[in-house]
Write an enzyme that holds these catalytic residues in place. Structure first.
Site, PDB file in Angstrom:
ATOM      1  N   ASN A 112       1.167   0.242   6.181  1.00  0.00           N
ATOM      2  CA  ASN A 112       1.522  -0.558   5.003  1.00  0.00           C
ATOM      3  C   ASN A 112       2.314  -1.748   5.510  1.00  0.00           C
ATOM      4  OD1 ASN A 112       2.281  -1.591   2.531  1.00  0.00           O
ATOM      5  ND2 ASN A 112       4.058  -0.226   2.335  1.00  0.00           N
ATOM      6  N   GLY A 113       1.846  -2.962   5.219  1.00  0.00           N
ATOM      7  CA  GLY A 113       2.558  -4.170   5.649  1.00  0.00           C
ATOM      8  C   GLY A 113       1.560  -5.230   6.079  1.00  0.00           C
ATOM      9  N   LYS A 140      -2.074  -5.607 -20.248  1.00  0.00           N
ATOM     10  CA  LYS A 140      -1.732  -6.180 -18.944  1.00  0.00           C
ATOM     11  C   LYS A 140      -2.786  -7.190 -18.512  1.00  0.00           C
ATOM     12  CE  LYS A 140       0.521  -6.987 -15.308  1.00  0.00           C
ATOM     13  NZ  LYS A 140       1.638  -7.924 -15.476  1.00  0.00           N
ATOM     14  N   GLU A 196       7.513 -12.045 -25.680  1.00  0.00           N
ATOM     15  CA  GLU A 196       6.558 -10.935 -25.553  1.00  0.00           C
ATOM     16  C   GLU A 196       7.227  -9.573 -25.429  1.00  0.00           C
ATOM     17  OE1 GLU A 196       3.938 -11.066 -22.196  1.00  0.00           O
ATOM     18  OE2 GLU A 196       5.391 -12.058 -20.944  1.00  0.00           O
ATOM     19  N   CYS A 255       0.861  -1.184   0.000  1.00  0.00           N
ATOM     20  CA  CYS A 255       0.000   0.000   0.000  1.00  0.00           C
ATOM     21  C   CYS A 255       0.892   1.228   0.000  1.00  0.00           C
ATOM     22  CB  CYS A 255      -0.854   0.000   1.256  1.00  0.00           C
ATOM     23  SG  CYS A 255      -1.695  -1.548   1.540  1.00  0.00           S
ATOM     24  N   HIS A 307      13.013 -35.971 -30.445  1.00  0.00           N
ATOM     25  CA  HIS A 307      11.834 -36.459 -31.189  1.00  0.00           C
ATOM     26  C   HIS A 307      11.404 -35.471 -32.259  1.00  0.00           C
ATOM     27  CE1 HIS A 307      11.481 -39.798 -28.422  1.00  0.00           C
ATOM     28  NE2 HIS A 307      11.669 -38.953 -27.432  1.00  0.00           N
ATOM     29  N   GLU A 332       8.121 -20.520 -19.530  1.00  0.00           N
ATOM     30  CA  GLU A 332       7.993 -19.132 -19.046  1.00  0.00           C
ATOM     31  C   GLU A 332       9.128 -18.269 -19.579  1.00  0.00           C
ATOM     32  OE1 GLU A 332       5.821 -17.365 -17.926  1.00  0.00           O
ATOM     33  OE2 GLU A 332       6.846 -15.661 -17.014  1.00  0.00           O
ATOM     34  N   ARG A 344       1.108   1.963  -6.261  1.00  0.00           N
ATOM     35  CA  ARG A 344       1.334   0.904  -5.259  1.00  0.00           C
ATOM     36  C   ARG A 344       0.044   0.185  -4.904  1.00  0.00           C
ATOM     37  NH1 ARG A 344       6.137   1.464  -2.482  1.00  0.00           N
ATOM     38  NH2 ARG A 344       5.320   0.419  -0.657  1.00  0.00           N
ATOM     39  N   LYS A 363       8.584 -14.908 -21.800  1.00  0.00           N
ATOM     40  CA  LYS A 363       9.155 -13.601 -21.437  1.00  0.00           C
ATOM     41  C   LYS A 363       9.901 -13.013 -22.628  1.00  0.00           C
ATOM     42  CE  LYS A 363       7.366 -12.520 -18.606  1.00  0.00           C
ATOM     43  NZ  LYS A 363       6.360 -13.466 -18.341  1.00  0.00           N
ATOM     44  N   TRP A 368      -3.779  -1.797  -1.189  1.00  0.00           N
ATOM     45  CA  TRP A 368      -3.731  -2.965  -2.056  1.00  0.00           C
ATOM     46  C   TRP A 368      -4.040  -4.131  -1.132  1.00  0.00           C
ATOM     47  CZ3 TRP A 368      -3.618  -3.341  -7.171  1.00  0.00           C
ATOM     48  CH2 TRP A 368      -3.423  -4.597  -7.733  1.00  0.00           C
TER      49      TRP A 368
HETATM   50  C1  AGP Z   1       2.610 -12.810 -19.083  1.00  0.00           C
HETATM   51  O1  AGP Z   1       3.837 -12.101 -19.035  1.00  0.00           O
HETATM   52  C2  AGP Z   1       1.552 -12.075 -19.874  1.00  0.00           C
HETATM   53  N1  AGP Z   1       1.398 -10.755 -19.421  1.00  0.00           N
HETATM   54  C3  AGP Z   1       0.256 -12.869 -19.989  1.00  0.00           C
HETATM   55  O2  AGP Z   1       0.580 -14.130 -20.510  1.00  0.00           O
HETATM   56  C4  AGP Z   1      -0.514 -13.089 -18.672  1.00  0.00           C
HETATM   57  O3  AGP Z   1       0.223 -13.937 -17.818  1.00  0.00           O
HETATM   58  C5  AGP Z   1      -1.849 -13.766 -19.009  1.00  0.00           C
HETATM   59  O4  AGP Z   1      -2.595 -12.885 -19.817  1.00  0.00           O
HETATM   60  C6  AGP Z   1      -2.675 -14.142 -17.766  1.00  0.00           C
HETATM   61  O5  AGP Z   1      -2.959 -12.989 -17.044  1.00  0.00           O
HETATM   62  P1  AGP Z   1      -3.536 -13.160 -15.538  1.00  0.00           P
HETATM   63  O6  AGP Z   1      -2.461 -13.819 -14.739  1.00  0.00           O
HETATM   64  O7  AGP Z   1      -3.823 -11.754 -15.099  1.00  0.00           O
HETATM   65  O8  AGP Z   1      -4.771 -14.001 -15.610  1.00  0.00           O
END
Ligand code: AGP
Length: 611
Positions: free
Chosen positions: A99-100, A606, A494, A2, A510, A487, A27, A491, A75
Site C-alpha cells: 500500500n503506497g 455520493k 448539503e 489500498c 450590487h 464551496e 479503503r 458544504k 485503489w
Molecule cells: C459535493 O459535496 C457533492 N457531493 C456533489 O456536489 C459532488 O461534488 C458532485 O455531485 C460531483 O460529483 P463528482 O465529483 O463525483 O463528479
C-alpha cells in the site's frame, strides 16, 4: 489508498485474510488478491472489482495446519484496475502486497528490464519483488547470515516514496517480511498461539488479538510464530511497543472519528501528500500519465464539472490564467451538455470528477469527444466511465471518499490542478526556474497547511452553536477565494440544510447587501495575500449594516462578530488550503449540532449517475 492483510499461524489463513480484506474494503475495491504459502507451495488468486469476486474465485482452496498468507484490496494509483495489476505481485519465488506509491519505480524498472527481468503489470509494486530477487541473486548472501533478511533490508533502502508492504518467500514458509514508510501498518500478536496478523488499520484485527504494534516510519523486519524482529533504518533492533486494540469495528473503520466526513477532513494532509508523490521533482512538475504533447495545438482550456468538482474547476481557472497564461472557460456539466456549444479543436477539454460516474459530466465529456477535442479527466476512481472515455487521466489519489459531502476529493483535485497549471507553464516556457521553484515550495507546504489545528477545531465547535438559525448565510471571497466561498456554502447547505450562498465579495453592493441584517450571517474569507484591503472594505460595508460576520483570516478585523484564526502564510494558496479545512469543519459542526446525518445527508447520493 489500498488495504493489506497478512497472517501466520495454524488457523485458516485464507478465511482470516479474506475477512480482514472485507473490513478494509472501505479503503478501496478496484481489485483484490490473496496468496497463501503452505508446505513451500504458493496458492494465488486475484480478481477485479469487489472482494466477493475473490472470495468466489478462491472458494476451492482449503487450508489446514500451519501457513502464511498475504492479501490486498486495491485503489488504483498506477495502472488500470485489471487482474494483472491486482496484488499480490510475484517474482520467481517471492510474493508481495503493498500500500503506497514508489516514487522512483520508473528508474528501478528501467534498470531491472535492462537486466532481463520480465514484468506482467504496470504497477510500481511489481518492481519491489524483482528488485528483491535481483539483490538476493547478485549478492549471493549465504543463508548462515540470513541473506534474505539482508536482501530485504537493501531492497527497501532503495525505495523512495510511501509503502506498507508484506513479502513472503517460497523457501521460507514460516516467515513474513514487513516494512513501513508513509503508509499505515499494524501487527497483532496472539500470545497464546503465537499467531501474527498484519493489517492496514485496526478493524481486521478486532476479535483476533488483544494488543497490537503500530509500526513507525522506517521500521522493517520479519515475524515467525511467536517471534517479531523489528529494526529501524539505522539497523537498530526496536523493542516492540504493544498497544491495546479498540474493540468497536465501526469506530475503527472511522479511525475513532465521529463520521467518515470528519476522518476524511483530517486525512487531507496525508492524501494531498500522496497526490504529489512522484509528481514534484527538485526542479519541476512531471506527470507519468501524460506527456508534454498533450498541449500541442492547444490555445484554450475548457473545464467542466458538477458540484464541488465545479468549484475546483472555477478555482483552478484563476491559476491556469495567472500561472500558465492560458485562456480558460468553466462550465457546469448539466448546462454544457445542452447548450449546443461552439467547440474548437484547439481547446483542451478537462473534466473533473471524484466518482468518475457523474452523468452530466460524462455526457459533456462525450460531447467534447464527439467534437474531436482532446480530453483530460482529473478523477479519483480509475477505470470509471469518465476515465475510460477521456484521452488522458490524472488520478487524484484521495482514496475512497465515503462522506457524501466531498472534502478530500476537493483538496486533491485542487492540488492536481495547481500542479497542472505549473506543468503547462513549464511546457509553454513562460515560467522561470525560480518561478517553478517558488510554486514547488508552496506545494510542499500544503500538507502542513491542511493539518487540522485542534485549537481551531475546538473554537469552531463552540462557535457553531451561534449559527443554527437565522435566515441564511453569505459566504464571500474575492479572486480564487470566491470559488472557495461557493464551496463553503455548498458544504453547509448539503449537510446542515440551512440556506447559504457563495458570492464574490465585491458584488455584494450590487444588490445582495439589501439582505444585510443581524439575522444574516456572513462568513468572510479574508486572506492576507490576496486583495486583503478590498475584501476588508467589503466586510466593513456589511458590518456597517449590522450583518453578523464571522471572519476567517490570520488576523481579526474590528467589525467581526466572530473570528476563526488561520496561520500567517506567505502565499494565498496556503491560505486557500487552510481555509478549506475551516469551512469543512464549520459546516460539519453546525450539522452535528442540528443532529443531521453528516455522512449521508437527506436527498443526496455520493455519485449522481442520473440527470
Ligand atoms: C459535493 O459535496 C457533492 N457531493 C456533489 O456536489 C459532488 O461534488 C458532485 O455531485 C460531483 O460529483 P463528482 O465529483 O463525483 O463528479
Amino acid at each position: 489508498m489500498c488495504g493489506i492483510v497478512g497472517y501466520l499461524g495454524f488457523s485458516d489463513s485464507k478465511k482470516i485474510i479474506l475477512n480482514g480484506l472485507k473490513e478494509l474494503e472501505y479503503r478501496g475495491y478496484d481489485s483484490a488478491g490473496i496468496t497463501i504459502l503452505q508446505d513451500g507451495k504458493f496458492h494465488i488468486f486475484k480478481s477485479v472489482g469487489k472482494l466477493n469476486n475473490l472470495i468466489e474465485k478462491s472458494r476451492s482452496l482449503e487450508i489446514n495446519g500451519f501457513s502464511v498468507g498475504i492479501g490486498h484490496t486495491r485503489w488504483a494509483t498506477h495502472g488500470k484496475p485489471t487482474e494483472d495489476n491486482a496484488h499480490p505481485h510475484s517474482g520467481e519465488f517471492t510474493h508481495i502486497v503493498h500500500n503506497g506509491i514508489i516514487e522512483n519505480y520508473g528508474d528501478l524498472k528501467t534498470d531491472l528490464l535492462y537486466k532481463g527481468y520480465k514484468f506482467s503489470s504496470q504497477t510500481d509494486t511489481e518492481v519491489i519483488v524483482h528488485l528483491f530477487e535481483e539483490i538476493l541473486d547478485k549478492h549471493q548472501f549465504n543463508d548462515s547470515d540470513n541473506g534474505s533478511f539482508l536482501a530485504f533490508r537493501d531492497t527497501i533502502g532503495l525505495l523512495h516514496g510511501a509503502y506498507a508492504l508484506l513479502l513472503i518467500k517460497r523457501d521460507e514458509p514460516e516467515r513474513i517480511y514487513f516494512a513501513k514508510e508513509g503508509s499505515p501498518l499494524i501487527i497483532g500478536t496472539n500470545f497464546e498461539t503465537g499467531e501474527q496478523i498484519f493489517a492496514s488499520s485496526d478493524s481486521p484485527l478486532i476479535g483476533l488479538v488483544d494488543s497490537v504494534i503500530y509500526l513507525k516510519d522506517g521500521e522493517y523486519g520479519y515475524v515467525e510464530q511467536g517471534l517479531i524482529k523489528i529494526l529501524n533504518m539505522s539497523g537498530v533492533v526496536i523493542k516492540p511497543e504493544y498497544k491495546t486494540l479498540p474493540q468497536n469495528k465501526e469506530l475503527a473503520q472511522k479511525s475513532g472519528f465521529r463520521y467518515f466526513m470528519e476522518k476524511e477532513i483530517y486525512e487531507q494532509s496525508q492524501v494531498v501528500s500522496d497526490t504529489m508523490l512522484g509528481r514534484i521533482g527538485d526542479k519541476n512538475i512531471t506527470f507519468d500519465e501524460i506527456s508534454p504533447d498533450i498541449f500541442n495545438g492547444i490555445n484554450e482550456i475548457k473545464l467542466c464539472a458538477c458540484g464541488t468538482s465545479y468549484h475546483t474547476a472555477l478555482a483552478s481557472s484563476y491559476l491556469f490564467e495567472r500561472i500558465a497564461r492560458v485562456r480558460v472557460s468553466v462550465e457546469f456539466g448539466s448546462e454544457f451538455r445542452y447548450k449546443d456549444p461552439i467547440l474548437h479543436n484547439d481547446t483542451l477539454f478537462v473534466v473533473i470528477s471524484q466518482s468518475g460516474e457523474t452523468a452530466d459530466t460524462l455526457a459533456s465529456l462525450k460531447l467534447a469527444v464527439s467534437a474531436g477535442l482532446k480530453t483530460l479527466a482529473i478523477c479519483n476512481v480509475d477505470n470509471s466511465s469518465i476515465v475510460r472515455t477521456a484521452d488522458y487521466t490524472i488520478l487524484t489519489r484521495a482514496g475512497i471518499e465515503k462522506g457524501v459531502a466531498s472534502t478530500k476529493a476537493f483538496a486533491t483535485q485542487m492540488v492536481v490542478l495547481y500542479m497542472f497549471s505549473i506543468y503547462l507553464a513549464q511546457i509553454r516556457n513562460i515560467i522561470s526556474y525560480s518561478g517553478v521553484e517558488e510554486h514547488l515550495q508552496i506545494l510542499r507546504e500544503i500538507p502542513n497547511a491542511m493539518t487540522i489545528n485542534d485549537r481551531v477545531h475546538e473554537k469552531i465547535k463552540r462557535l457553531s452553536k451561534r449559527y443554527l438559525h437565522g435566515h441564511g448565510f453569505f459566504f464571500i471571497g474575492r479572486d480564487i477565494f470566491y470559488p472557495l466561498a461557493l464551496e463553503g456554502a455548498l458544504k453547509l447547505k448539503e449537510i446542515s440544510y440551512l440556506h447559504s450562498e457563495g458570492y464574490p465579495a465585491g458584488e455584494m453592493k450590487h444588490g445582495p447587501i439589501a439582505l444585510a441584517d443581524p439575522e444574516l450571517f456572513t462568513i468572510a474569507l479574508l486572506p492576507k495575500n490576496m486583495l486583503y484591503d478590498k475584501t476588508k472594505s467589503n466586510i466593513e460595508e456589511l458590518g456597517a449594516r449590522d450583518s453578523t460576520i464571522c471572519v476567517i483570516s490570520s488576523e481579526s478585523v474590528e467589525l467581526a462578530d466572530d473570528f476563526i484564526e488561520i496561520s500567517a502564510h506567505h502565499h494565498y494558496m496556503l491560505e486557500f488550503f487552510e481555509m478549506t479545512t475551516v469551512l469543512q469543519l464549520l459546516a460539519m459542526e453546525i450539522a452535528i449540532r442540528l443532529k443531521n446525518d453528516v455522512d449521508m445527508p437527506r436527498n443526496l447520493a455520493k455519485s449522481v449517475t442520473v440527470e
